[in-house]
Design a protein around this motif. Structure first.
Motif, PDB file in Angstrom:
ATOM      1  N   LYS A 142       4.128 -58.680 -15.321  1.00 29.74           N
ATOM      2  CA  LYS A 142       5.318 -58.601 -14.474  1.00 29.74           C
ATOM      3  C   LYS A 142       6.359 -59.649 -14.860  1.00 29.74           C
ATOM      4  O   LYS A 142       7.532 -59.493 -14.557  1.00 29.74           O
ATOM      5  CB  LYS A 142       4.930 -58.783 -13.007  1.00 29.74           C
ATOM      6  N   GLY A 143       5.928 -60.747 -15.465  1.00 31.73           N
ATOM      7  CA  GLY A 143       6.852 -61.796 -15.872  1.00 31.73           C
ATOM      8  C   GLY A 143       7.458 -62.518 -14.686  1.00 31.73           C
ATOM      9  O   GLY A 143       6.782 -62.854 -13.717  1.00 31.73           O
ATOM     10  N   ASP A 144       8.775 -62.739 -14.726  1.00 33.48           N
ATOM     11  CA  ASP A 144       9.466 -63.486 -13.679  1.00 33.48           C
ATOM     12  C   ASP A 144       9.448 -62.826 -12.310  1.00 33.48           C
ATOM     13  O   ASP A 144       9.416 -63.518 -11.303  1.00 33.48           O
ATOM     14  CB  ASP A 144      10.915 -63.773 -14.084  1.00 33.48           C
ATOM     15  N   PRO A 145       9.489 -61.476 -12.207  1.00 33.79           N
ATOM     16  CA  PRO A 145       9.503 -60.884 -10.869  1.00 33.79           C
ATOM     17  C   PRO A 145       8.174 -61.017 -10.113  1.00 33.79           C
ATOM     18  O   PRO A 145       8.098 -60.694  -8.939  1.00 33.79           O
ATOM     19  CB  PRO A 145       9.841 -59.421 -11.094  1.00 33.79           C
ATOM     20  N   CYS A 146       7.118 -61.493 -10.770  1.00 29.93           N
ATOM     21  CA  CYS A 146       5.826 -61.642 -10.092  1.00 29.93           C
ATOM     22  C   CYS A 146       5.973 -62.655  -8.954  1.00 29.93           C
ATOM     23  O   CYS A 146       6.565 -63.721  -9.128  1.00 29.93           O
ATOM     24  CB  CYS A 146       4.752 -62.107 -11.078  1.00 29.93           C
ATOM     25  N   VAL A 147       5.435 -62.323  -7.802  1.00 25.24           N
ATOM     26  CA  VAL A 147       5.603 -63.173  -6.620  1.00 25.24           C
ATOM     27  C   VAL A 147       4.556 -64.270  -6.526  1.00 25.24           C
ATOM     28  O   VAL A 147       4.601 -65.089  -5.617  1.00 25.24           O
ATOM     29  CB  VAL A 147       5.569 -62.334  -5.316  1.00 25.24           C
ATOM     30  N   PHE A 148       3.606 -64.321  -7.466  1.00 29.23           N
ATOM     31  CA  PHE A 148       2.541 -65.302  -7.411  1.00 29.23           C
ATOM     32  C   PHE A 148       2.806 -66.453  -8.380  1.00 29.23           C
ATOM     33  O   PHE A 148       3.599 -66.329  -9.318  1.00 29.23           O
ATOM     34  CB  PHE A 148       1.194 -64.646  -7.737  1.00 29.23           C
ATOM     35  N   LEU A 149       2.113 -67.555  -8.188  1.00 24.71           N
ATOM     36  CA  LEU A 149       2.249 -68.725  -9.053  1.00 24.71           C
ATOM     37  C   LEU A 149       1.599 -68.464 -10.412  1.00 24.71           C
ATOM     38  O   LEU A 149       0.577 -67.797 -10.498  1.00 24.71           O
ATOM     39  CB  LEU A 149       1.557 -69.938  -8.425  1.00 24.71           C
ATOM     40  N   HIS A 150       2.195 -69.029 -11.449  1.00 25.61           N
ATOM     41  CA  HIS A 150       1.645 -68.919 -12.798  1.00 25.61           C
ATOM     42  C   HIS A 150       1.348 -70.294 -13.372  1.00 25.61           C
ATOM     43  O   HIS A 150       1.439 -70.516 -14.576  1.00 25.61           O
ATOM     44  CB  HIS A 150       2.607 -68.151 -13.704  1.00 25.61           C
ATOM     45  N   CYS A 151       1.015 -71.207 -12.512  1.00 23.17           N
ATOM     46  CA  CYS A 151       0.663 -72.560 -12.921  1.00 23.17           C
ATOM     47  C   CYS A 151      -0.239 -73.157 -11.846  1.00 23.17           C
ATOM     48  O   CYS A 151      -0.287 -72.650 -10.732  1.00 23.17           O
ATOM     49  CB  CYS A 151       1.919 -73.410 -13.089  1.00 23.17           C
ATOM     50  N   PRO A 152      -0.965 -74.211 -12.192  1.00 18.60           N
ATOM     51  CA  PRO A 152      -1.779 -74.844 -11.144  1.00 18.60           C
ATOM     52  C   PRO A 152      -0.881 -75.488 -10.081  1.00 18.60           C
ATOM     53  O   PRO A 152       0.277 -75.802 -10.334  1.00 18.60           O
ATOM     54  CB  PRO A 152      -2.571 -75.913 -11.894  1.00 18.60           C
TER      55      PRO A 152
END
Length: 174
Positions: free
Chosen positions: A19-29
């Protein structure tokens, strides 16, 4: 807790999120401040739900029409409390890593656990959540699902329950 506070399942398993940027979840700790804020918010939600449940139990037998409407509107408060307890568990025992930022040293670890382990409402909520998880599991899951057993064991430890209570659950399946 909002979805933006949760970690993306693709990140959890080490994959790129499609999804890239539109993903609503965190992509880092989580960073340390976010973790502390999430923990405090979740603890306060559990306390608030516990106080609400206590008040609900006191007034649910009332004959007042307003109270009867409130009782009818409140179908299942246990589900909300279970969801919040699950959020607390996911903050302390995430699937993607160990929360080393919460327990960097003994003092910070003690501070984290002191937020909820001395509170009877929170301990009772966590204990009830662990028991409901156990009771809702099938007999075969109770005997073979190690993830379930670890989760329930950790929940009992968070509630500062003696090991005898967990052992009695295990003995009841045999």
């Amino acid at each position: 807790i909002t979805s933006k506070s949760r970690v993306c399942s693709f990140y959890t398993v080490g994959l790129r999120c499609p999804k890239g940027d539109p993903c609503v979840f965190l992509h880092c700790p989580y960073d340390k401040d976010t973790l502390k804020s999430l923990l405090e918010a979740t603890v306060h939600l559990i306390k608030l739900q516990g106080v609400f449940d206590f008040g609900y139990e006191k007034i649910k037998g009332s004959k007042l029409e307003v109270v009867q409407q409130a009782v009818a509107a409140r179908k299942d408060g246990g589900a909300e409390r279970s969801r919040i307890c699950d959020d607390l568990y996911n903050i302390l025992f995430p699937t993607h890593c160990h929360q080393r930022r919460l327990t960097e040293n003994f003092t910070s670890a003690r501070e984290v656990f002191h937020k909820f382990q001395g509170d009877a409402v929170i301990a009772s909520s966590i204990r009830d959540y662990a028991k409901s998880l156990w009771e809702s599991a099938s007999h075969s899951e109770q005997q073979s699902n190690t993830d379930l057993l670890l989760k329930i064991y950790n929940l009992f430890r968070l509630a500062k329950d003696p090991a005898v209570n967990f052992s009695s659950l295990l003995a009841s399946t045999e």
